[in-house]
Design an enzyme around this catalytic site. Sequence first.
Site, PDB file in Angstrom:
ATOM      1  N   TYR A  67     -23.905  47.956  95.092  1.00  9.25           N
ATOM      2  CA  TYR A  67     -23.166  47.828  96.345  1.00  9.25           C
ATOM      3  C   TYR A  67     -23.769  48.703  97.439  1.00  9.25           C
ATOM      4  O   TYR A  67     -23.753  48.342  98.589  1.00  9.25           O
ATOM      5  CB  TYR A  67     -21.680  48.137  96.131  1.00  9.25           C
ATOM      6  CG  TYR A  67     -21.094  47.153  95.161  1.00  9.25           C
ATOM      7  CD1 TYR A  67     -21.022  45.804  95.490  1.00  9.25           C
ATOM      8  CD2 TYR A  67     -20.701  47.533  93.893  1.00  9.25           C
ATOM      9  CE1 TYR A  67     -20.550  44.875  94.584  1.00  9.25           C
ATOM     10  CE2 TYR A  67     -20.223  46.608  92.990  1.00  9.25           C
ATOM     11  CZ  TYR A  67     -20.151  45.286  93.338  1.00  9.25           C
ATOM     12  OH  TYR A  67     -19.703  44.357  92.444  1.00  9.25           O
ATOM     13  N   HIS A  80     -16.081  49.564  86.205  1.00  6.41           N
ATOM     14  CA  HIS A  80     -17.463  49.620  85.729  1.00  6.41           C
ATOM     15  C   HIS A  80     -17.632  50.777  84.756  1.00  6.41           C
ATOM     16  O   HIS A  80     -17.175  51.888  85.021  1.00  6.41           O
ATOM     17  CB  HIS A  80     -18.433  49.843  86.903  1.00  6.41           C
ATOM     18  CG  HIS A  80     -18.683  48.599  87.692  1.00  6.41           C
ATOM     19  ND1 HIS A  80     -19.194  48.626  88.970  1.00  6.41           N
ATOM     20  CD2 HIS A  80     -18.509  47.298  87.391  1.00  6.41           C
ATOM     21  CE1 HIS A  80     -19.309  47.380  89.408  1.00  6.41           C
ATOM     22  NE2 HIS A  80     -18.899  46.562  88.466  1.00  6.41           N
ATOM     23  N   ARG A 116     -15.200  39.883  94.829  1.00  9.45           N
ATOM     24  CA  ARG A 116     -15.286  41.208  94.188  1.00  9.45           C
ATOM     25  C   ARG A 116     -16.375  42.052  94.869  1.00  9.45           C
ATOM     26  O   ARG A 116     -16.166  43.207  95.208  1.00  9.45           O
ATOM     27  CB  ARG A 116     -15.582  40.991  92.705  1.00  9.45           C
ATOM     28  CG  ARG A 116     -15.630  42.252  91.852  1.00  9.45           C
ATOM     29  CD  ARG A 116     -15.635  41.806  90.391  1.00  9.45           C
ATOM     30  NE  ARG A 116     -16.191  42.799  89.471  1.00  9.45           N
ATOM     31  CZ  ARG A 116     -15.496  43.790  88.933  1.00  9.45           C
ATOM     32  NH1 ARG A 116     -14.231  43.967  89.244  1.00  9.45           N
ATOM     33  NH2 ARG A 116     -16.068  44.618  88.079  1.00  9.45           N
ATOM     34  N   ARG A 176     -12.228  40.744  88.502  1.00  8.10           N
ATOM     35  CA  ARG A 176     -13.063  39.704  87.877  1.00  8.10           C
ATOM     36  C   ARG A 176     -12.167  38.483  87.729  1.00  8.10           C
ATOM     37  O   ARG A 176     -10.952  38.615  87.572  1.00  8.10           O
ATOM     38  CB  ARG A 176     -13.532  40.144  86.482  1.00  8.10           C
ATOM     39  CG  ARG A 176     -14.421  41.368  86.467  1.00  8.10           C
ATOM     40  CD  ARG A 176     -14.809  41.726  85.029  1.00  8.10           C
ATOM     41  NE  ARG A 176     -15.700  42.870  84.987  1.00  8.10           N
ATOM     42  CZ  ARG A 176     -15.316  44.121  84.719  1.00  8.10           C
ATOM     43  NH1 ARG A 176     -14.036  44.386  84.467  1.00  8.10           N
ATOM     44  NH2 ARG A 176     -16.189  45.111  84.694  1.00  8.10           N
ATOM     45  N   HIS A 178     -16.625  35.846  92.189  1.00  4.26           N
ATOM     46  CA  HIS A 178     -17.292  37.146  92.131  1.00  4.26           C
ATOM     47  C   HIS A 178     -17.703  37.629  93.529  1.00  4.26           C
ATOM     48  O   HIS A 178     -17.806  38.828  93.771  1.00  4.26           O
ATOM     49  CB  HIS A 178     -18.513  37.047  91.220  1.00  4.26           C
ATOM     50  CG  HIS A 178     -18.643  38.233  90.321  1.00  4.26           C
ATOM     51  ND1 HIS A 178     -17.743  38.494  89.306  1.00  4.26           N
ATOM     52  CD2 HIS A 178     -19.541  39.253  90.293  1.00  4.26           C
ATOM     53  CE1 HIS A 178     -18.099  39.609  88.692  1.00  4.26           C
ATOM     54  NE2 HIS A 178     -19.174  40.092  89.270  1.00  4.26           N
ATOM     55  N   LYS A 190     -12.893  44.377  80.742  1.00  2.00           N
ATOM     56  CA  LYS A 190     -13.816  44.140  79.619  1.00  2.00           C
ATOM     57  C   LYS A 190     -13.488  45.090  78.477  1.00  2.00           C
ATOM     58  O   LYS A 190     -13.142  46.239  78.707  1.00  2.00           O
ATOM     59  CB  LYS A 190     -15.250  44.374  80.073  1.00  2.00           C
ATOM     60  CG  LYS A 190     -15.824  43.224  80.894  1.00  2.00           C
ATOM     61  CD  LYS A 190     -17.279  43.459  81.169  1.00  2.00           C
ATOM     62  CE  LYS A 190     -17.893  42.300  81.946  1.00  2.00           C
ATOM     63  NZ  LYS A 190     -19.259  42.574  82.346  1.00  2.00           N
TER      64      LYS A 190
END
Length: 299
Positions: free
Chosen positions: A275, A266, A243, A145, A240, A169
């Site tokens: 994806y 994730h 990514r 990210r 992004h 995150k």
Amino acid sequence: MKKIVELFESYLKFERNFTDNTSMAYVRDVTKLENYLESGSLSLEKASSLDIEAFLVSIHDLGISPESQARMLQGIKSFYRFLLAEKYIDRDPCELIEAPKKRQHIPTVLTLAEVNKVISMPDVSTPLGQRNRAILETLYSCGLRVSELVDLRFSRIFEKEGYIIVIGKGRKERLVPISESALQEIANWKAFRYETDVQPGYEDYVFLNRFGKAMSRIAVFNVVKQYCAEAGIMKEVSPHTFRHTFATHLLEGGANLRAIQMMLGHAQISTTQIYTKADMQLLREDILMYHPRNNTHHQ
């Protein structure tokens, strides 16, 4: 009912700590439902789940997006939970109503040739050019990210092992493999970096701006935009995009979805499943292009 709606607004602001904007939006959603019900001589407190579903169908028919429908339902559900808690009603008509499925945005993906072209654009004879090449290579190589990239530190790079530690995150740490080429580009940038007047507190940051401080996310965004434009790529791109491209290329290469999930940091596998969707779209385009039944040359 007007009094109850006012109490609901106070409850949102003072008990739920919602912002004025959110509270007003929720009240607007309830008012829309109220107007709809009144047109059929019904009231908010007497509405059944069928009445509320009919209202949702009516806003869907107006062409309101699934995202907006879901947000409106959120406001209405909050209102009925409030009515139930305050004993204005004895059962919640929204209890079993599900939000409409959001349209999943399939991310833009670059081809390997496009990635290579973008990464080759910066002029590596200049400090900023070399820094930018290292940024692009690291974004693609590690699927980071943009916030993780600007926060990358030298003390979290383990060259011999070929890993970096990424703080994602929720301050969660994860190990991410880093390619030889990305390590090389970072080493090349490090040689130039000594010419930068590094500000106190930023010694460990890998990517610095020209003032010797950590780069901002906007600066990285601009780097990506600039070189994609120079490479003649007309797609809508952002950091992004690299990514998404990294994840899709891994998937095409046969990587396990769970492994990709761990690499991207994730929390849920469902986030990674976009994806597979992007991958299926590429497969479908291939099939349409090469399938004999769709090939006009065979007609």
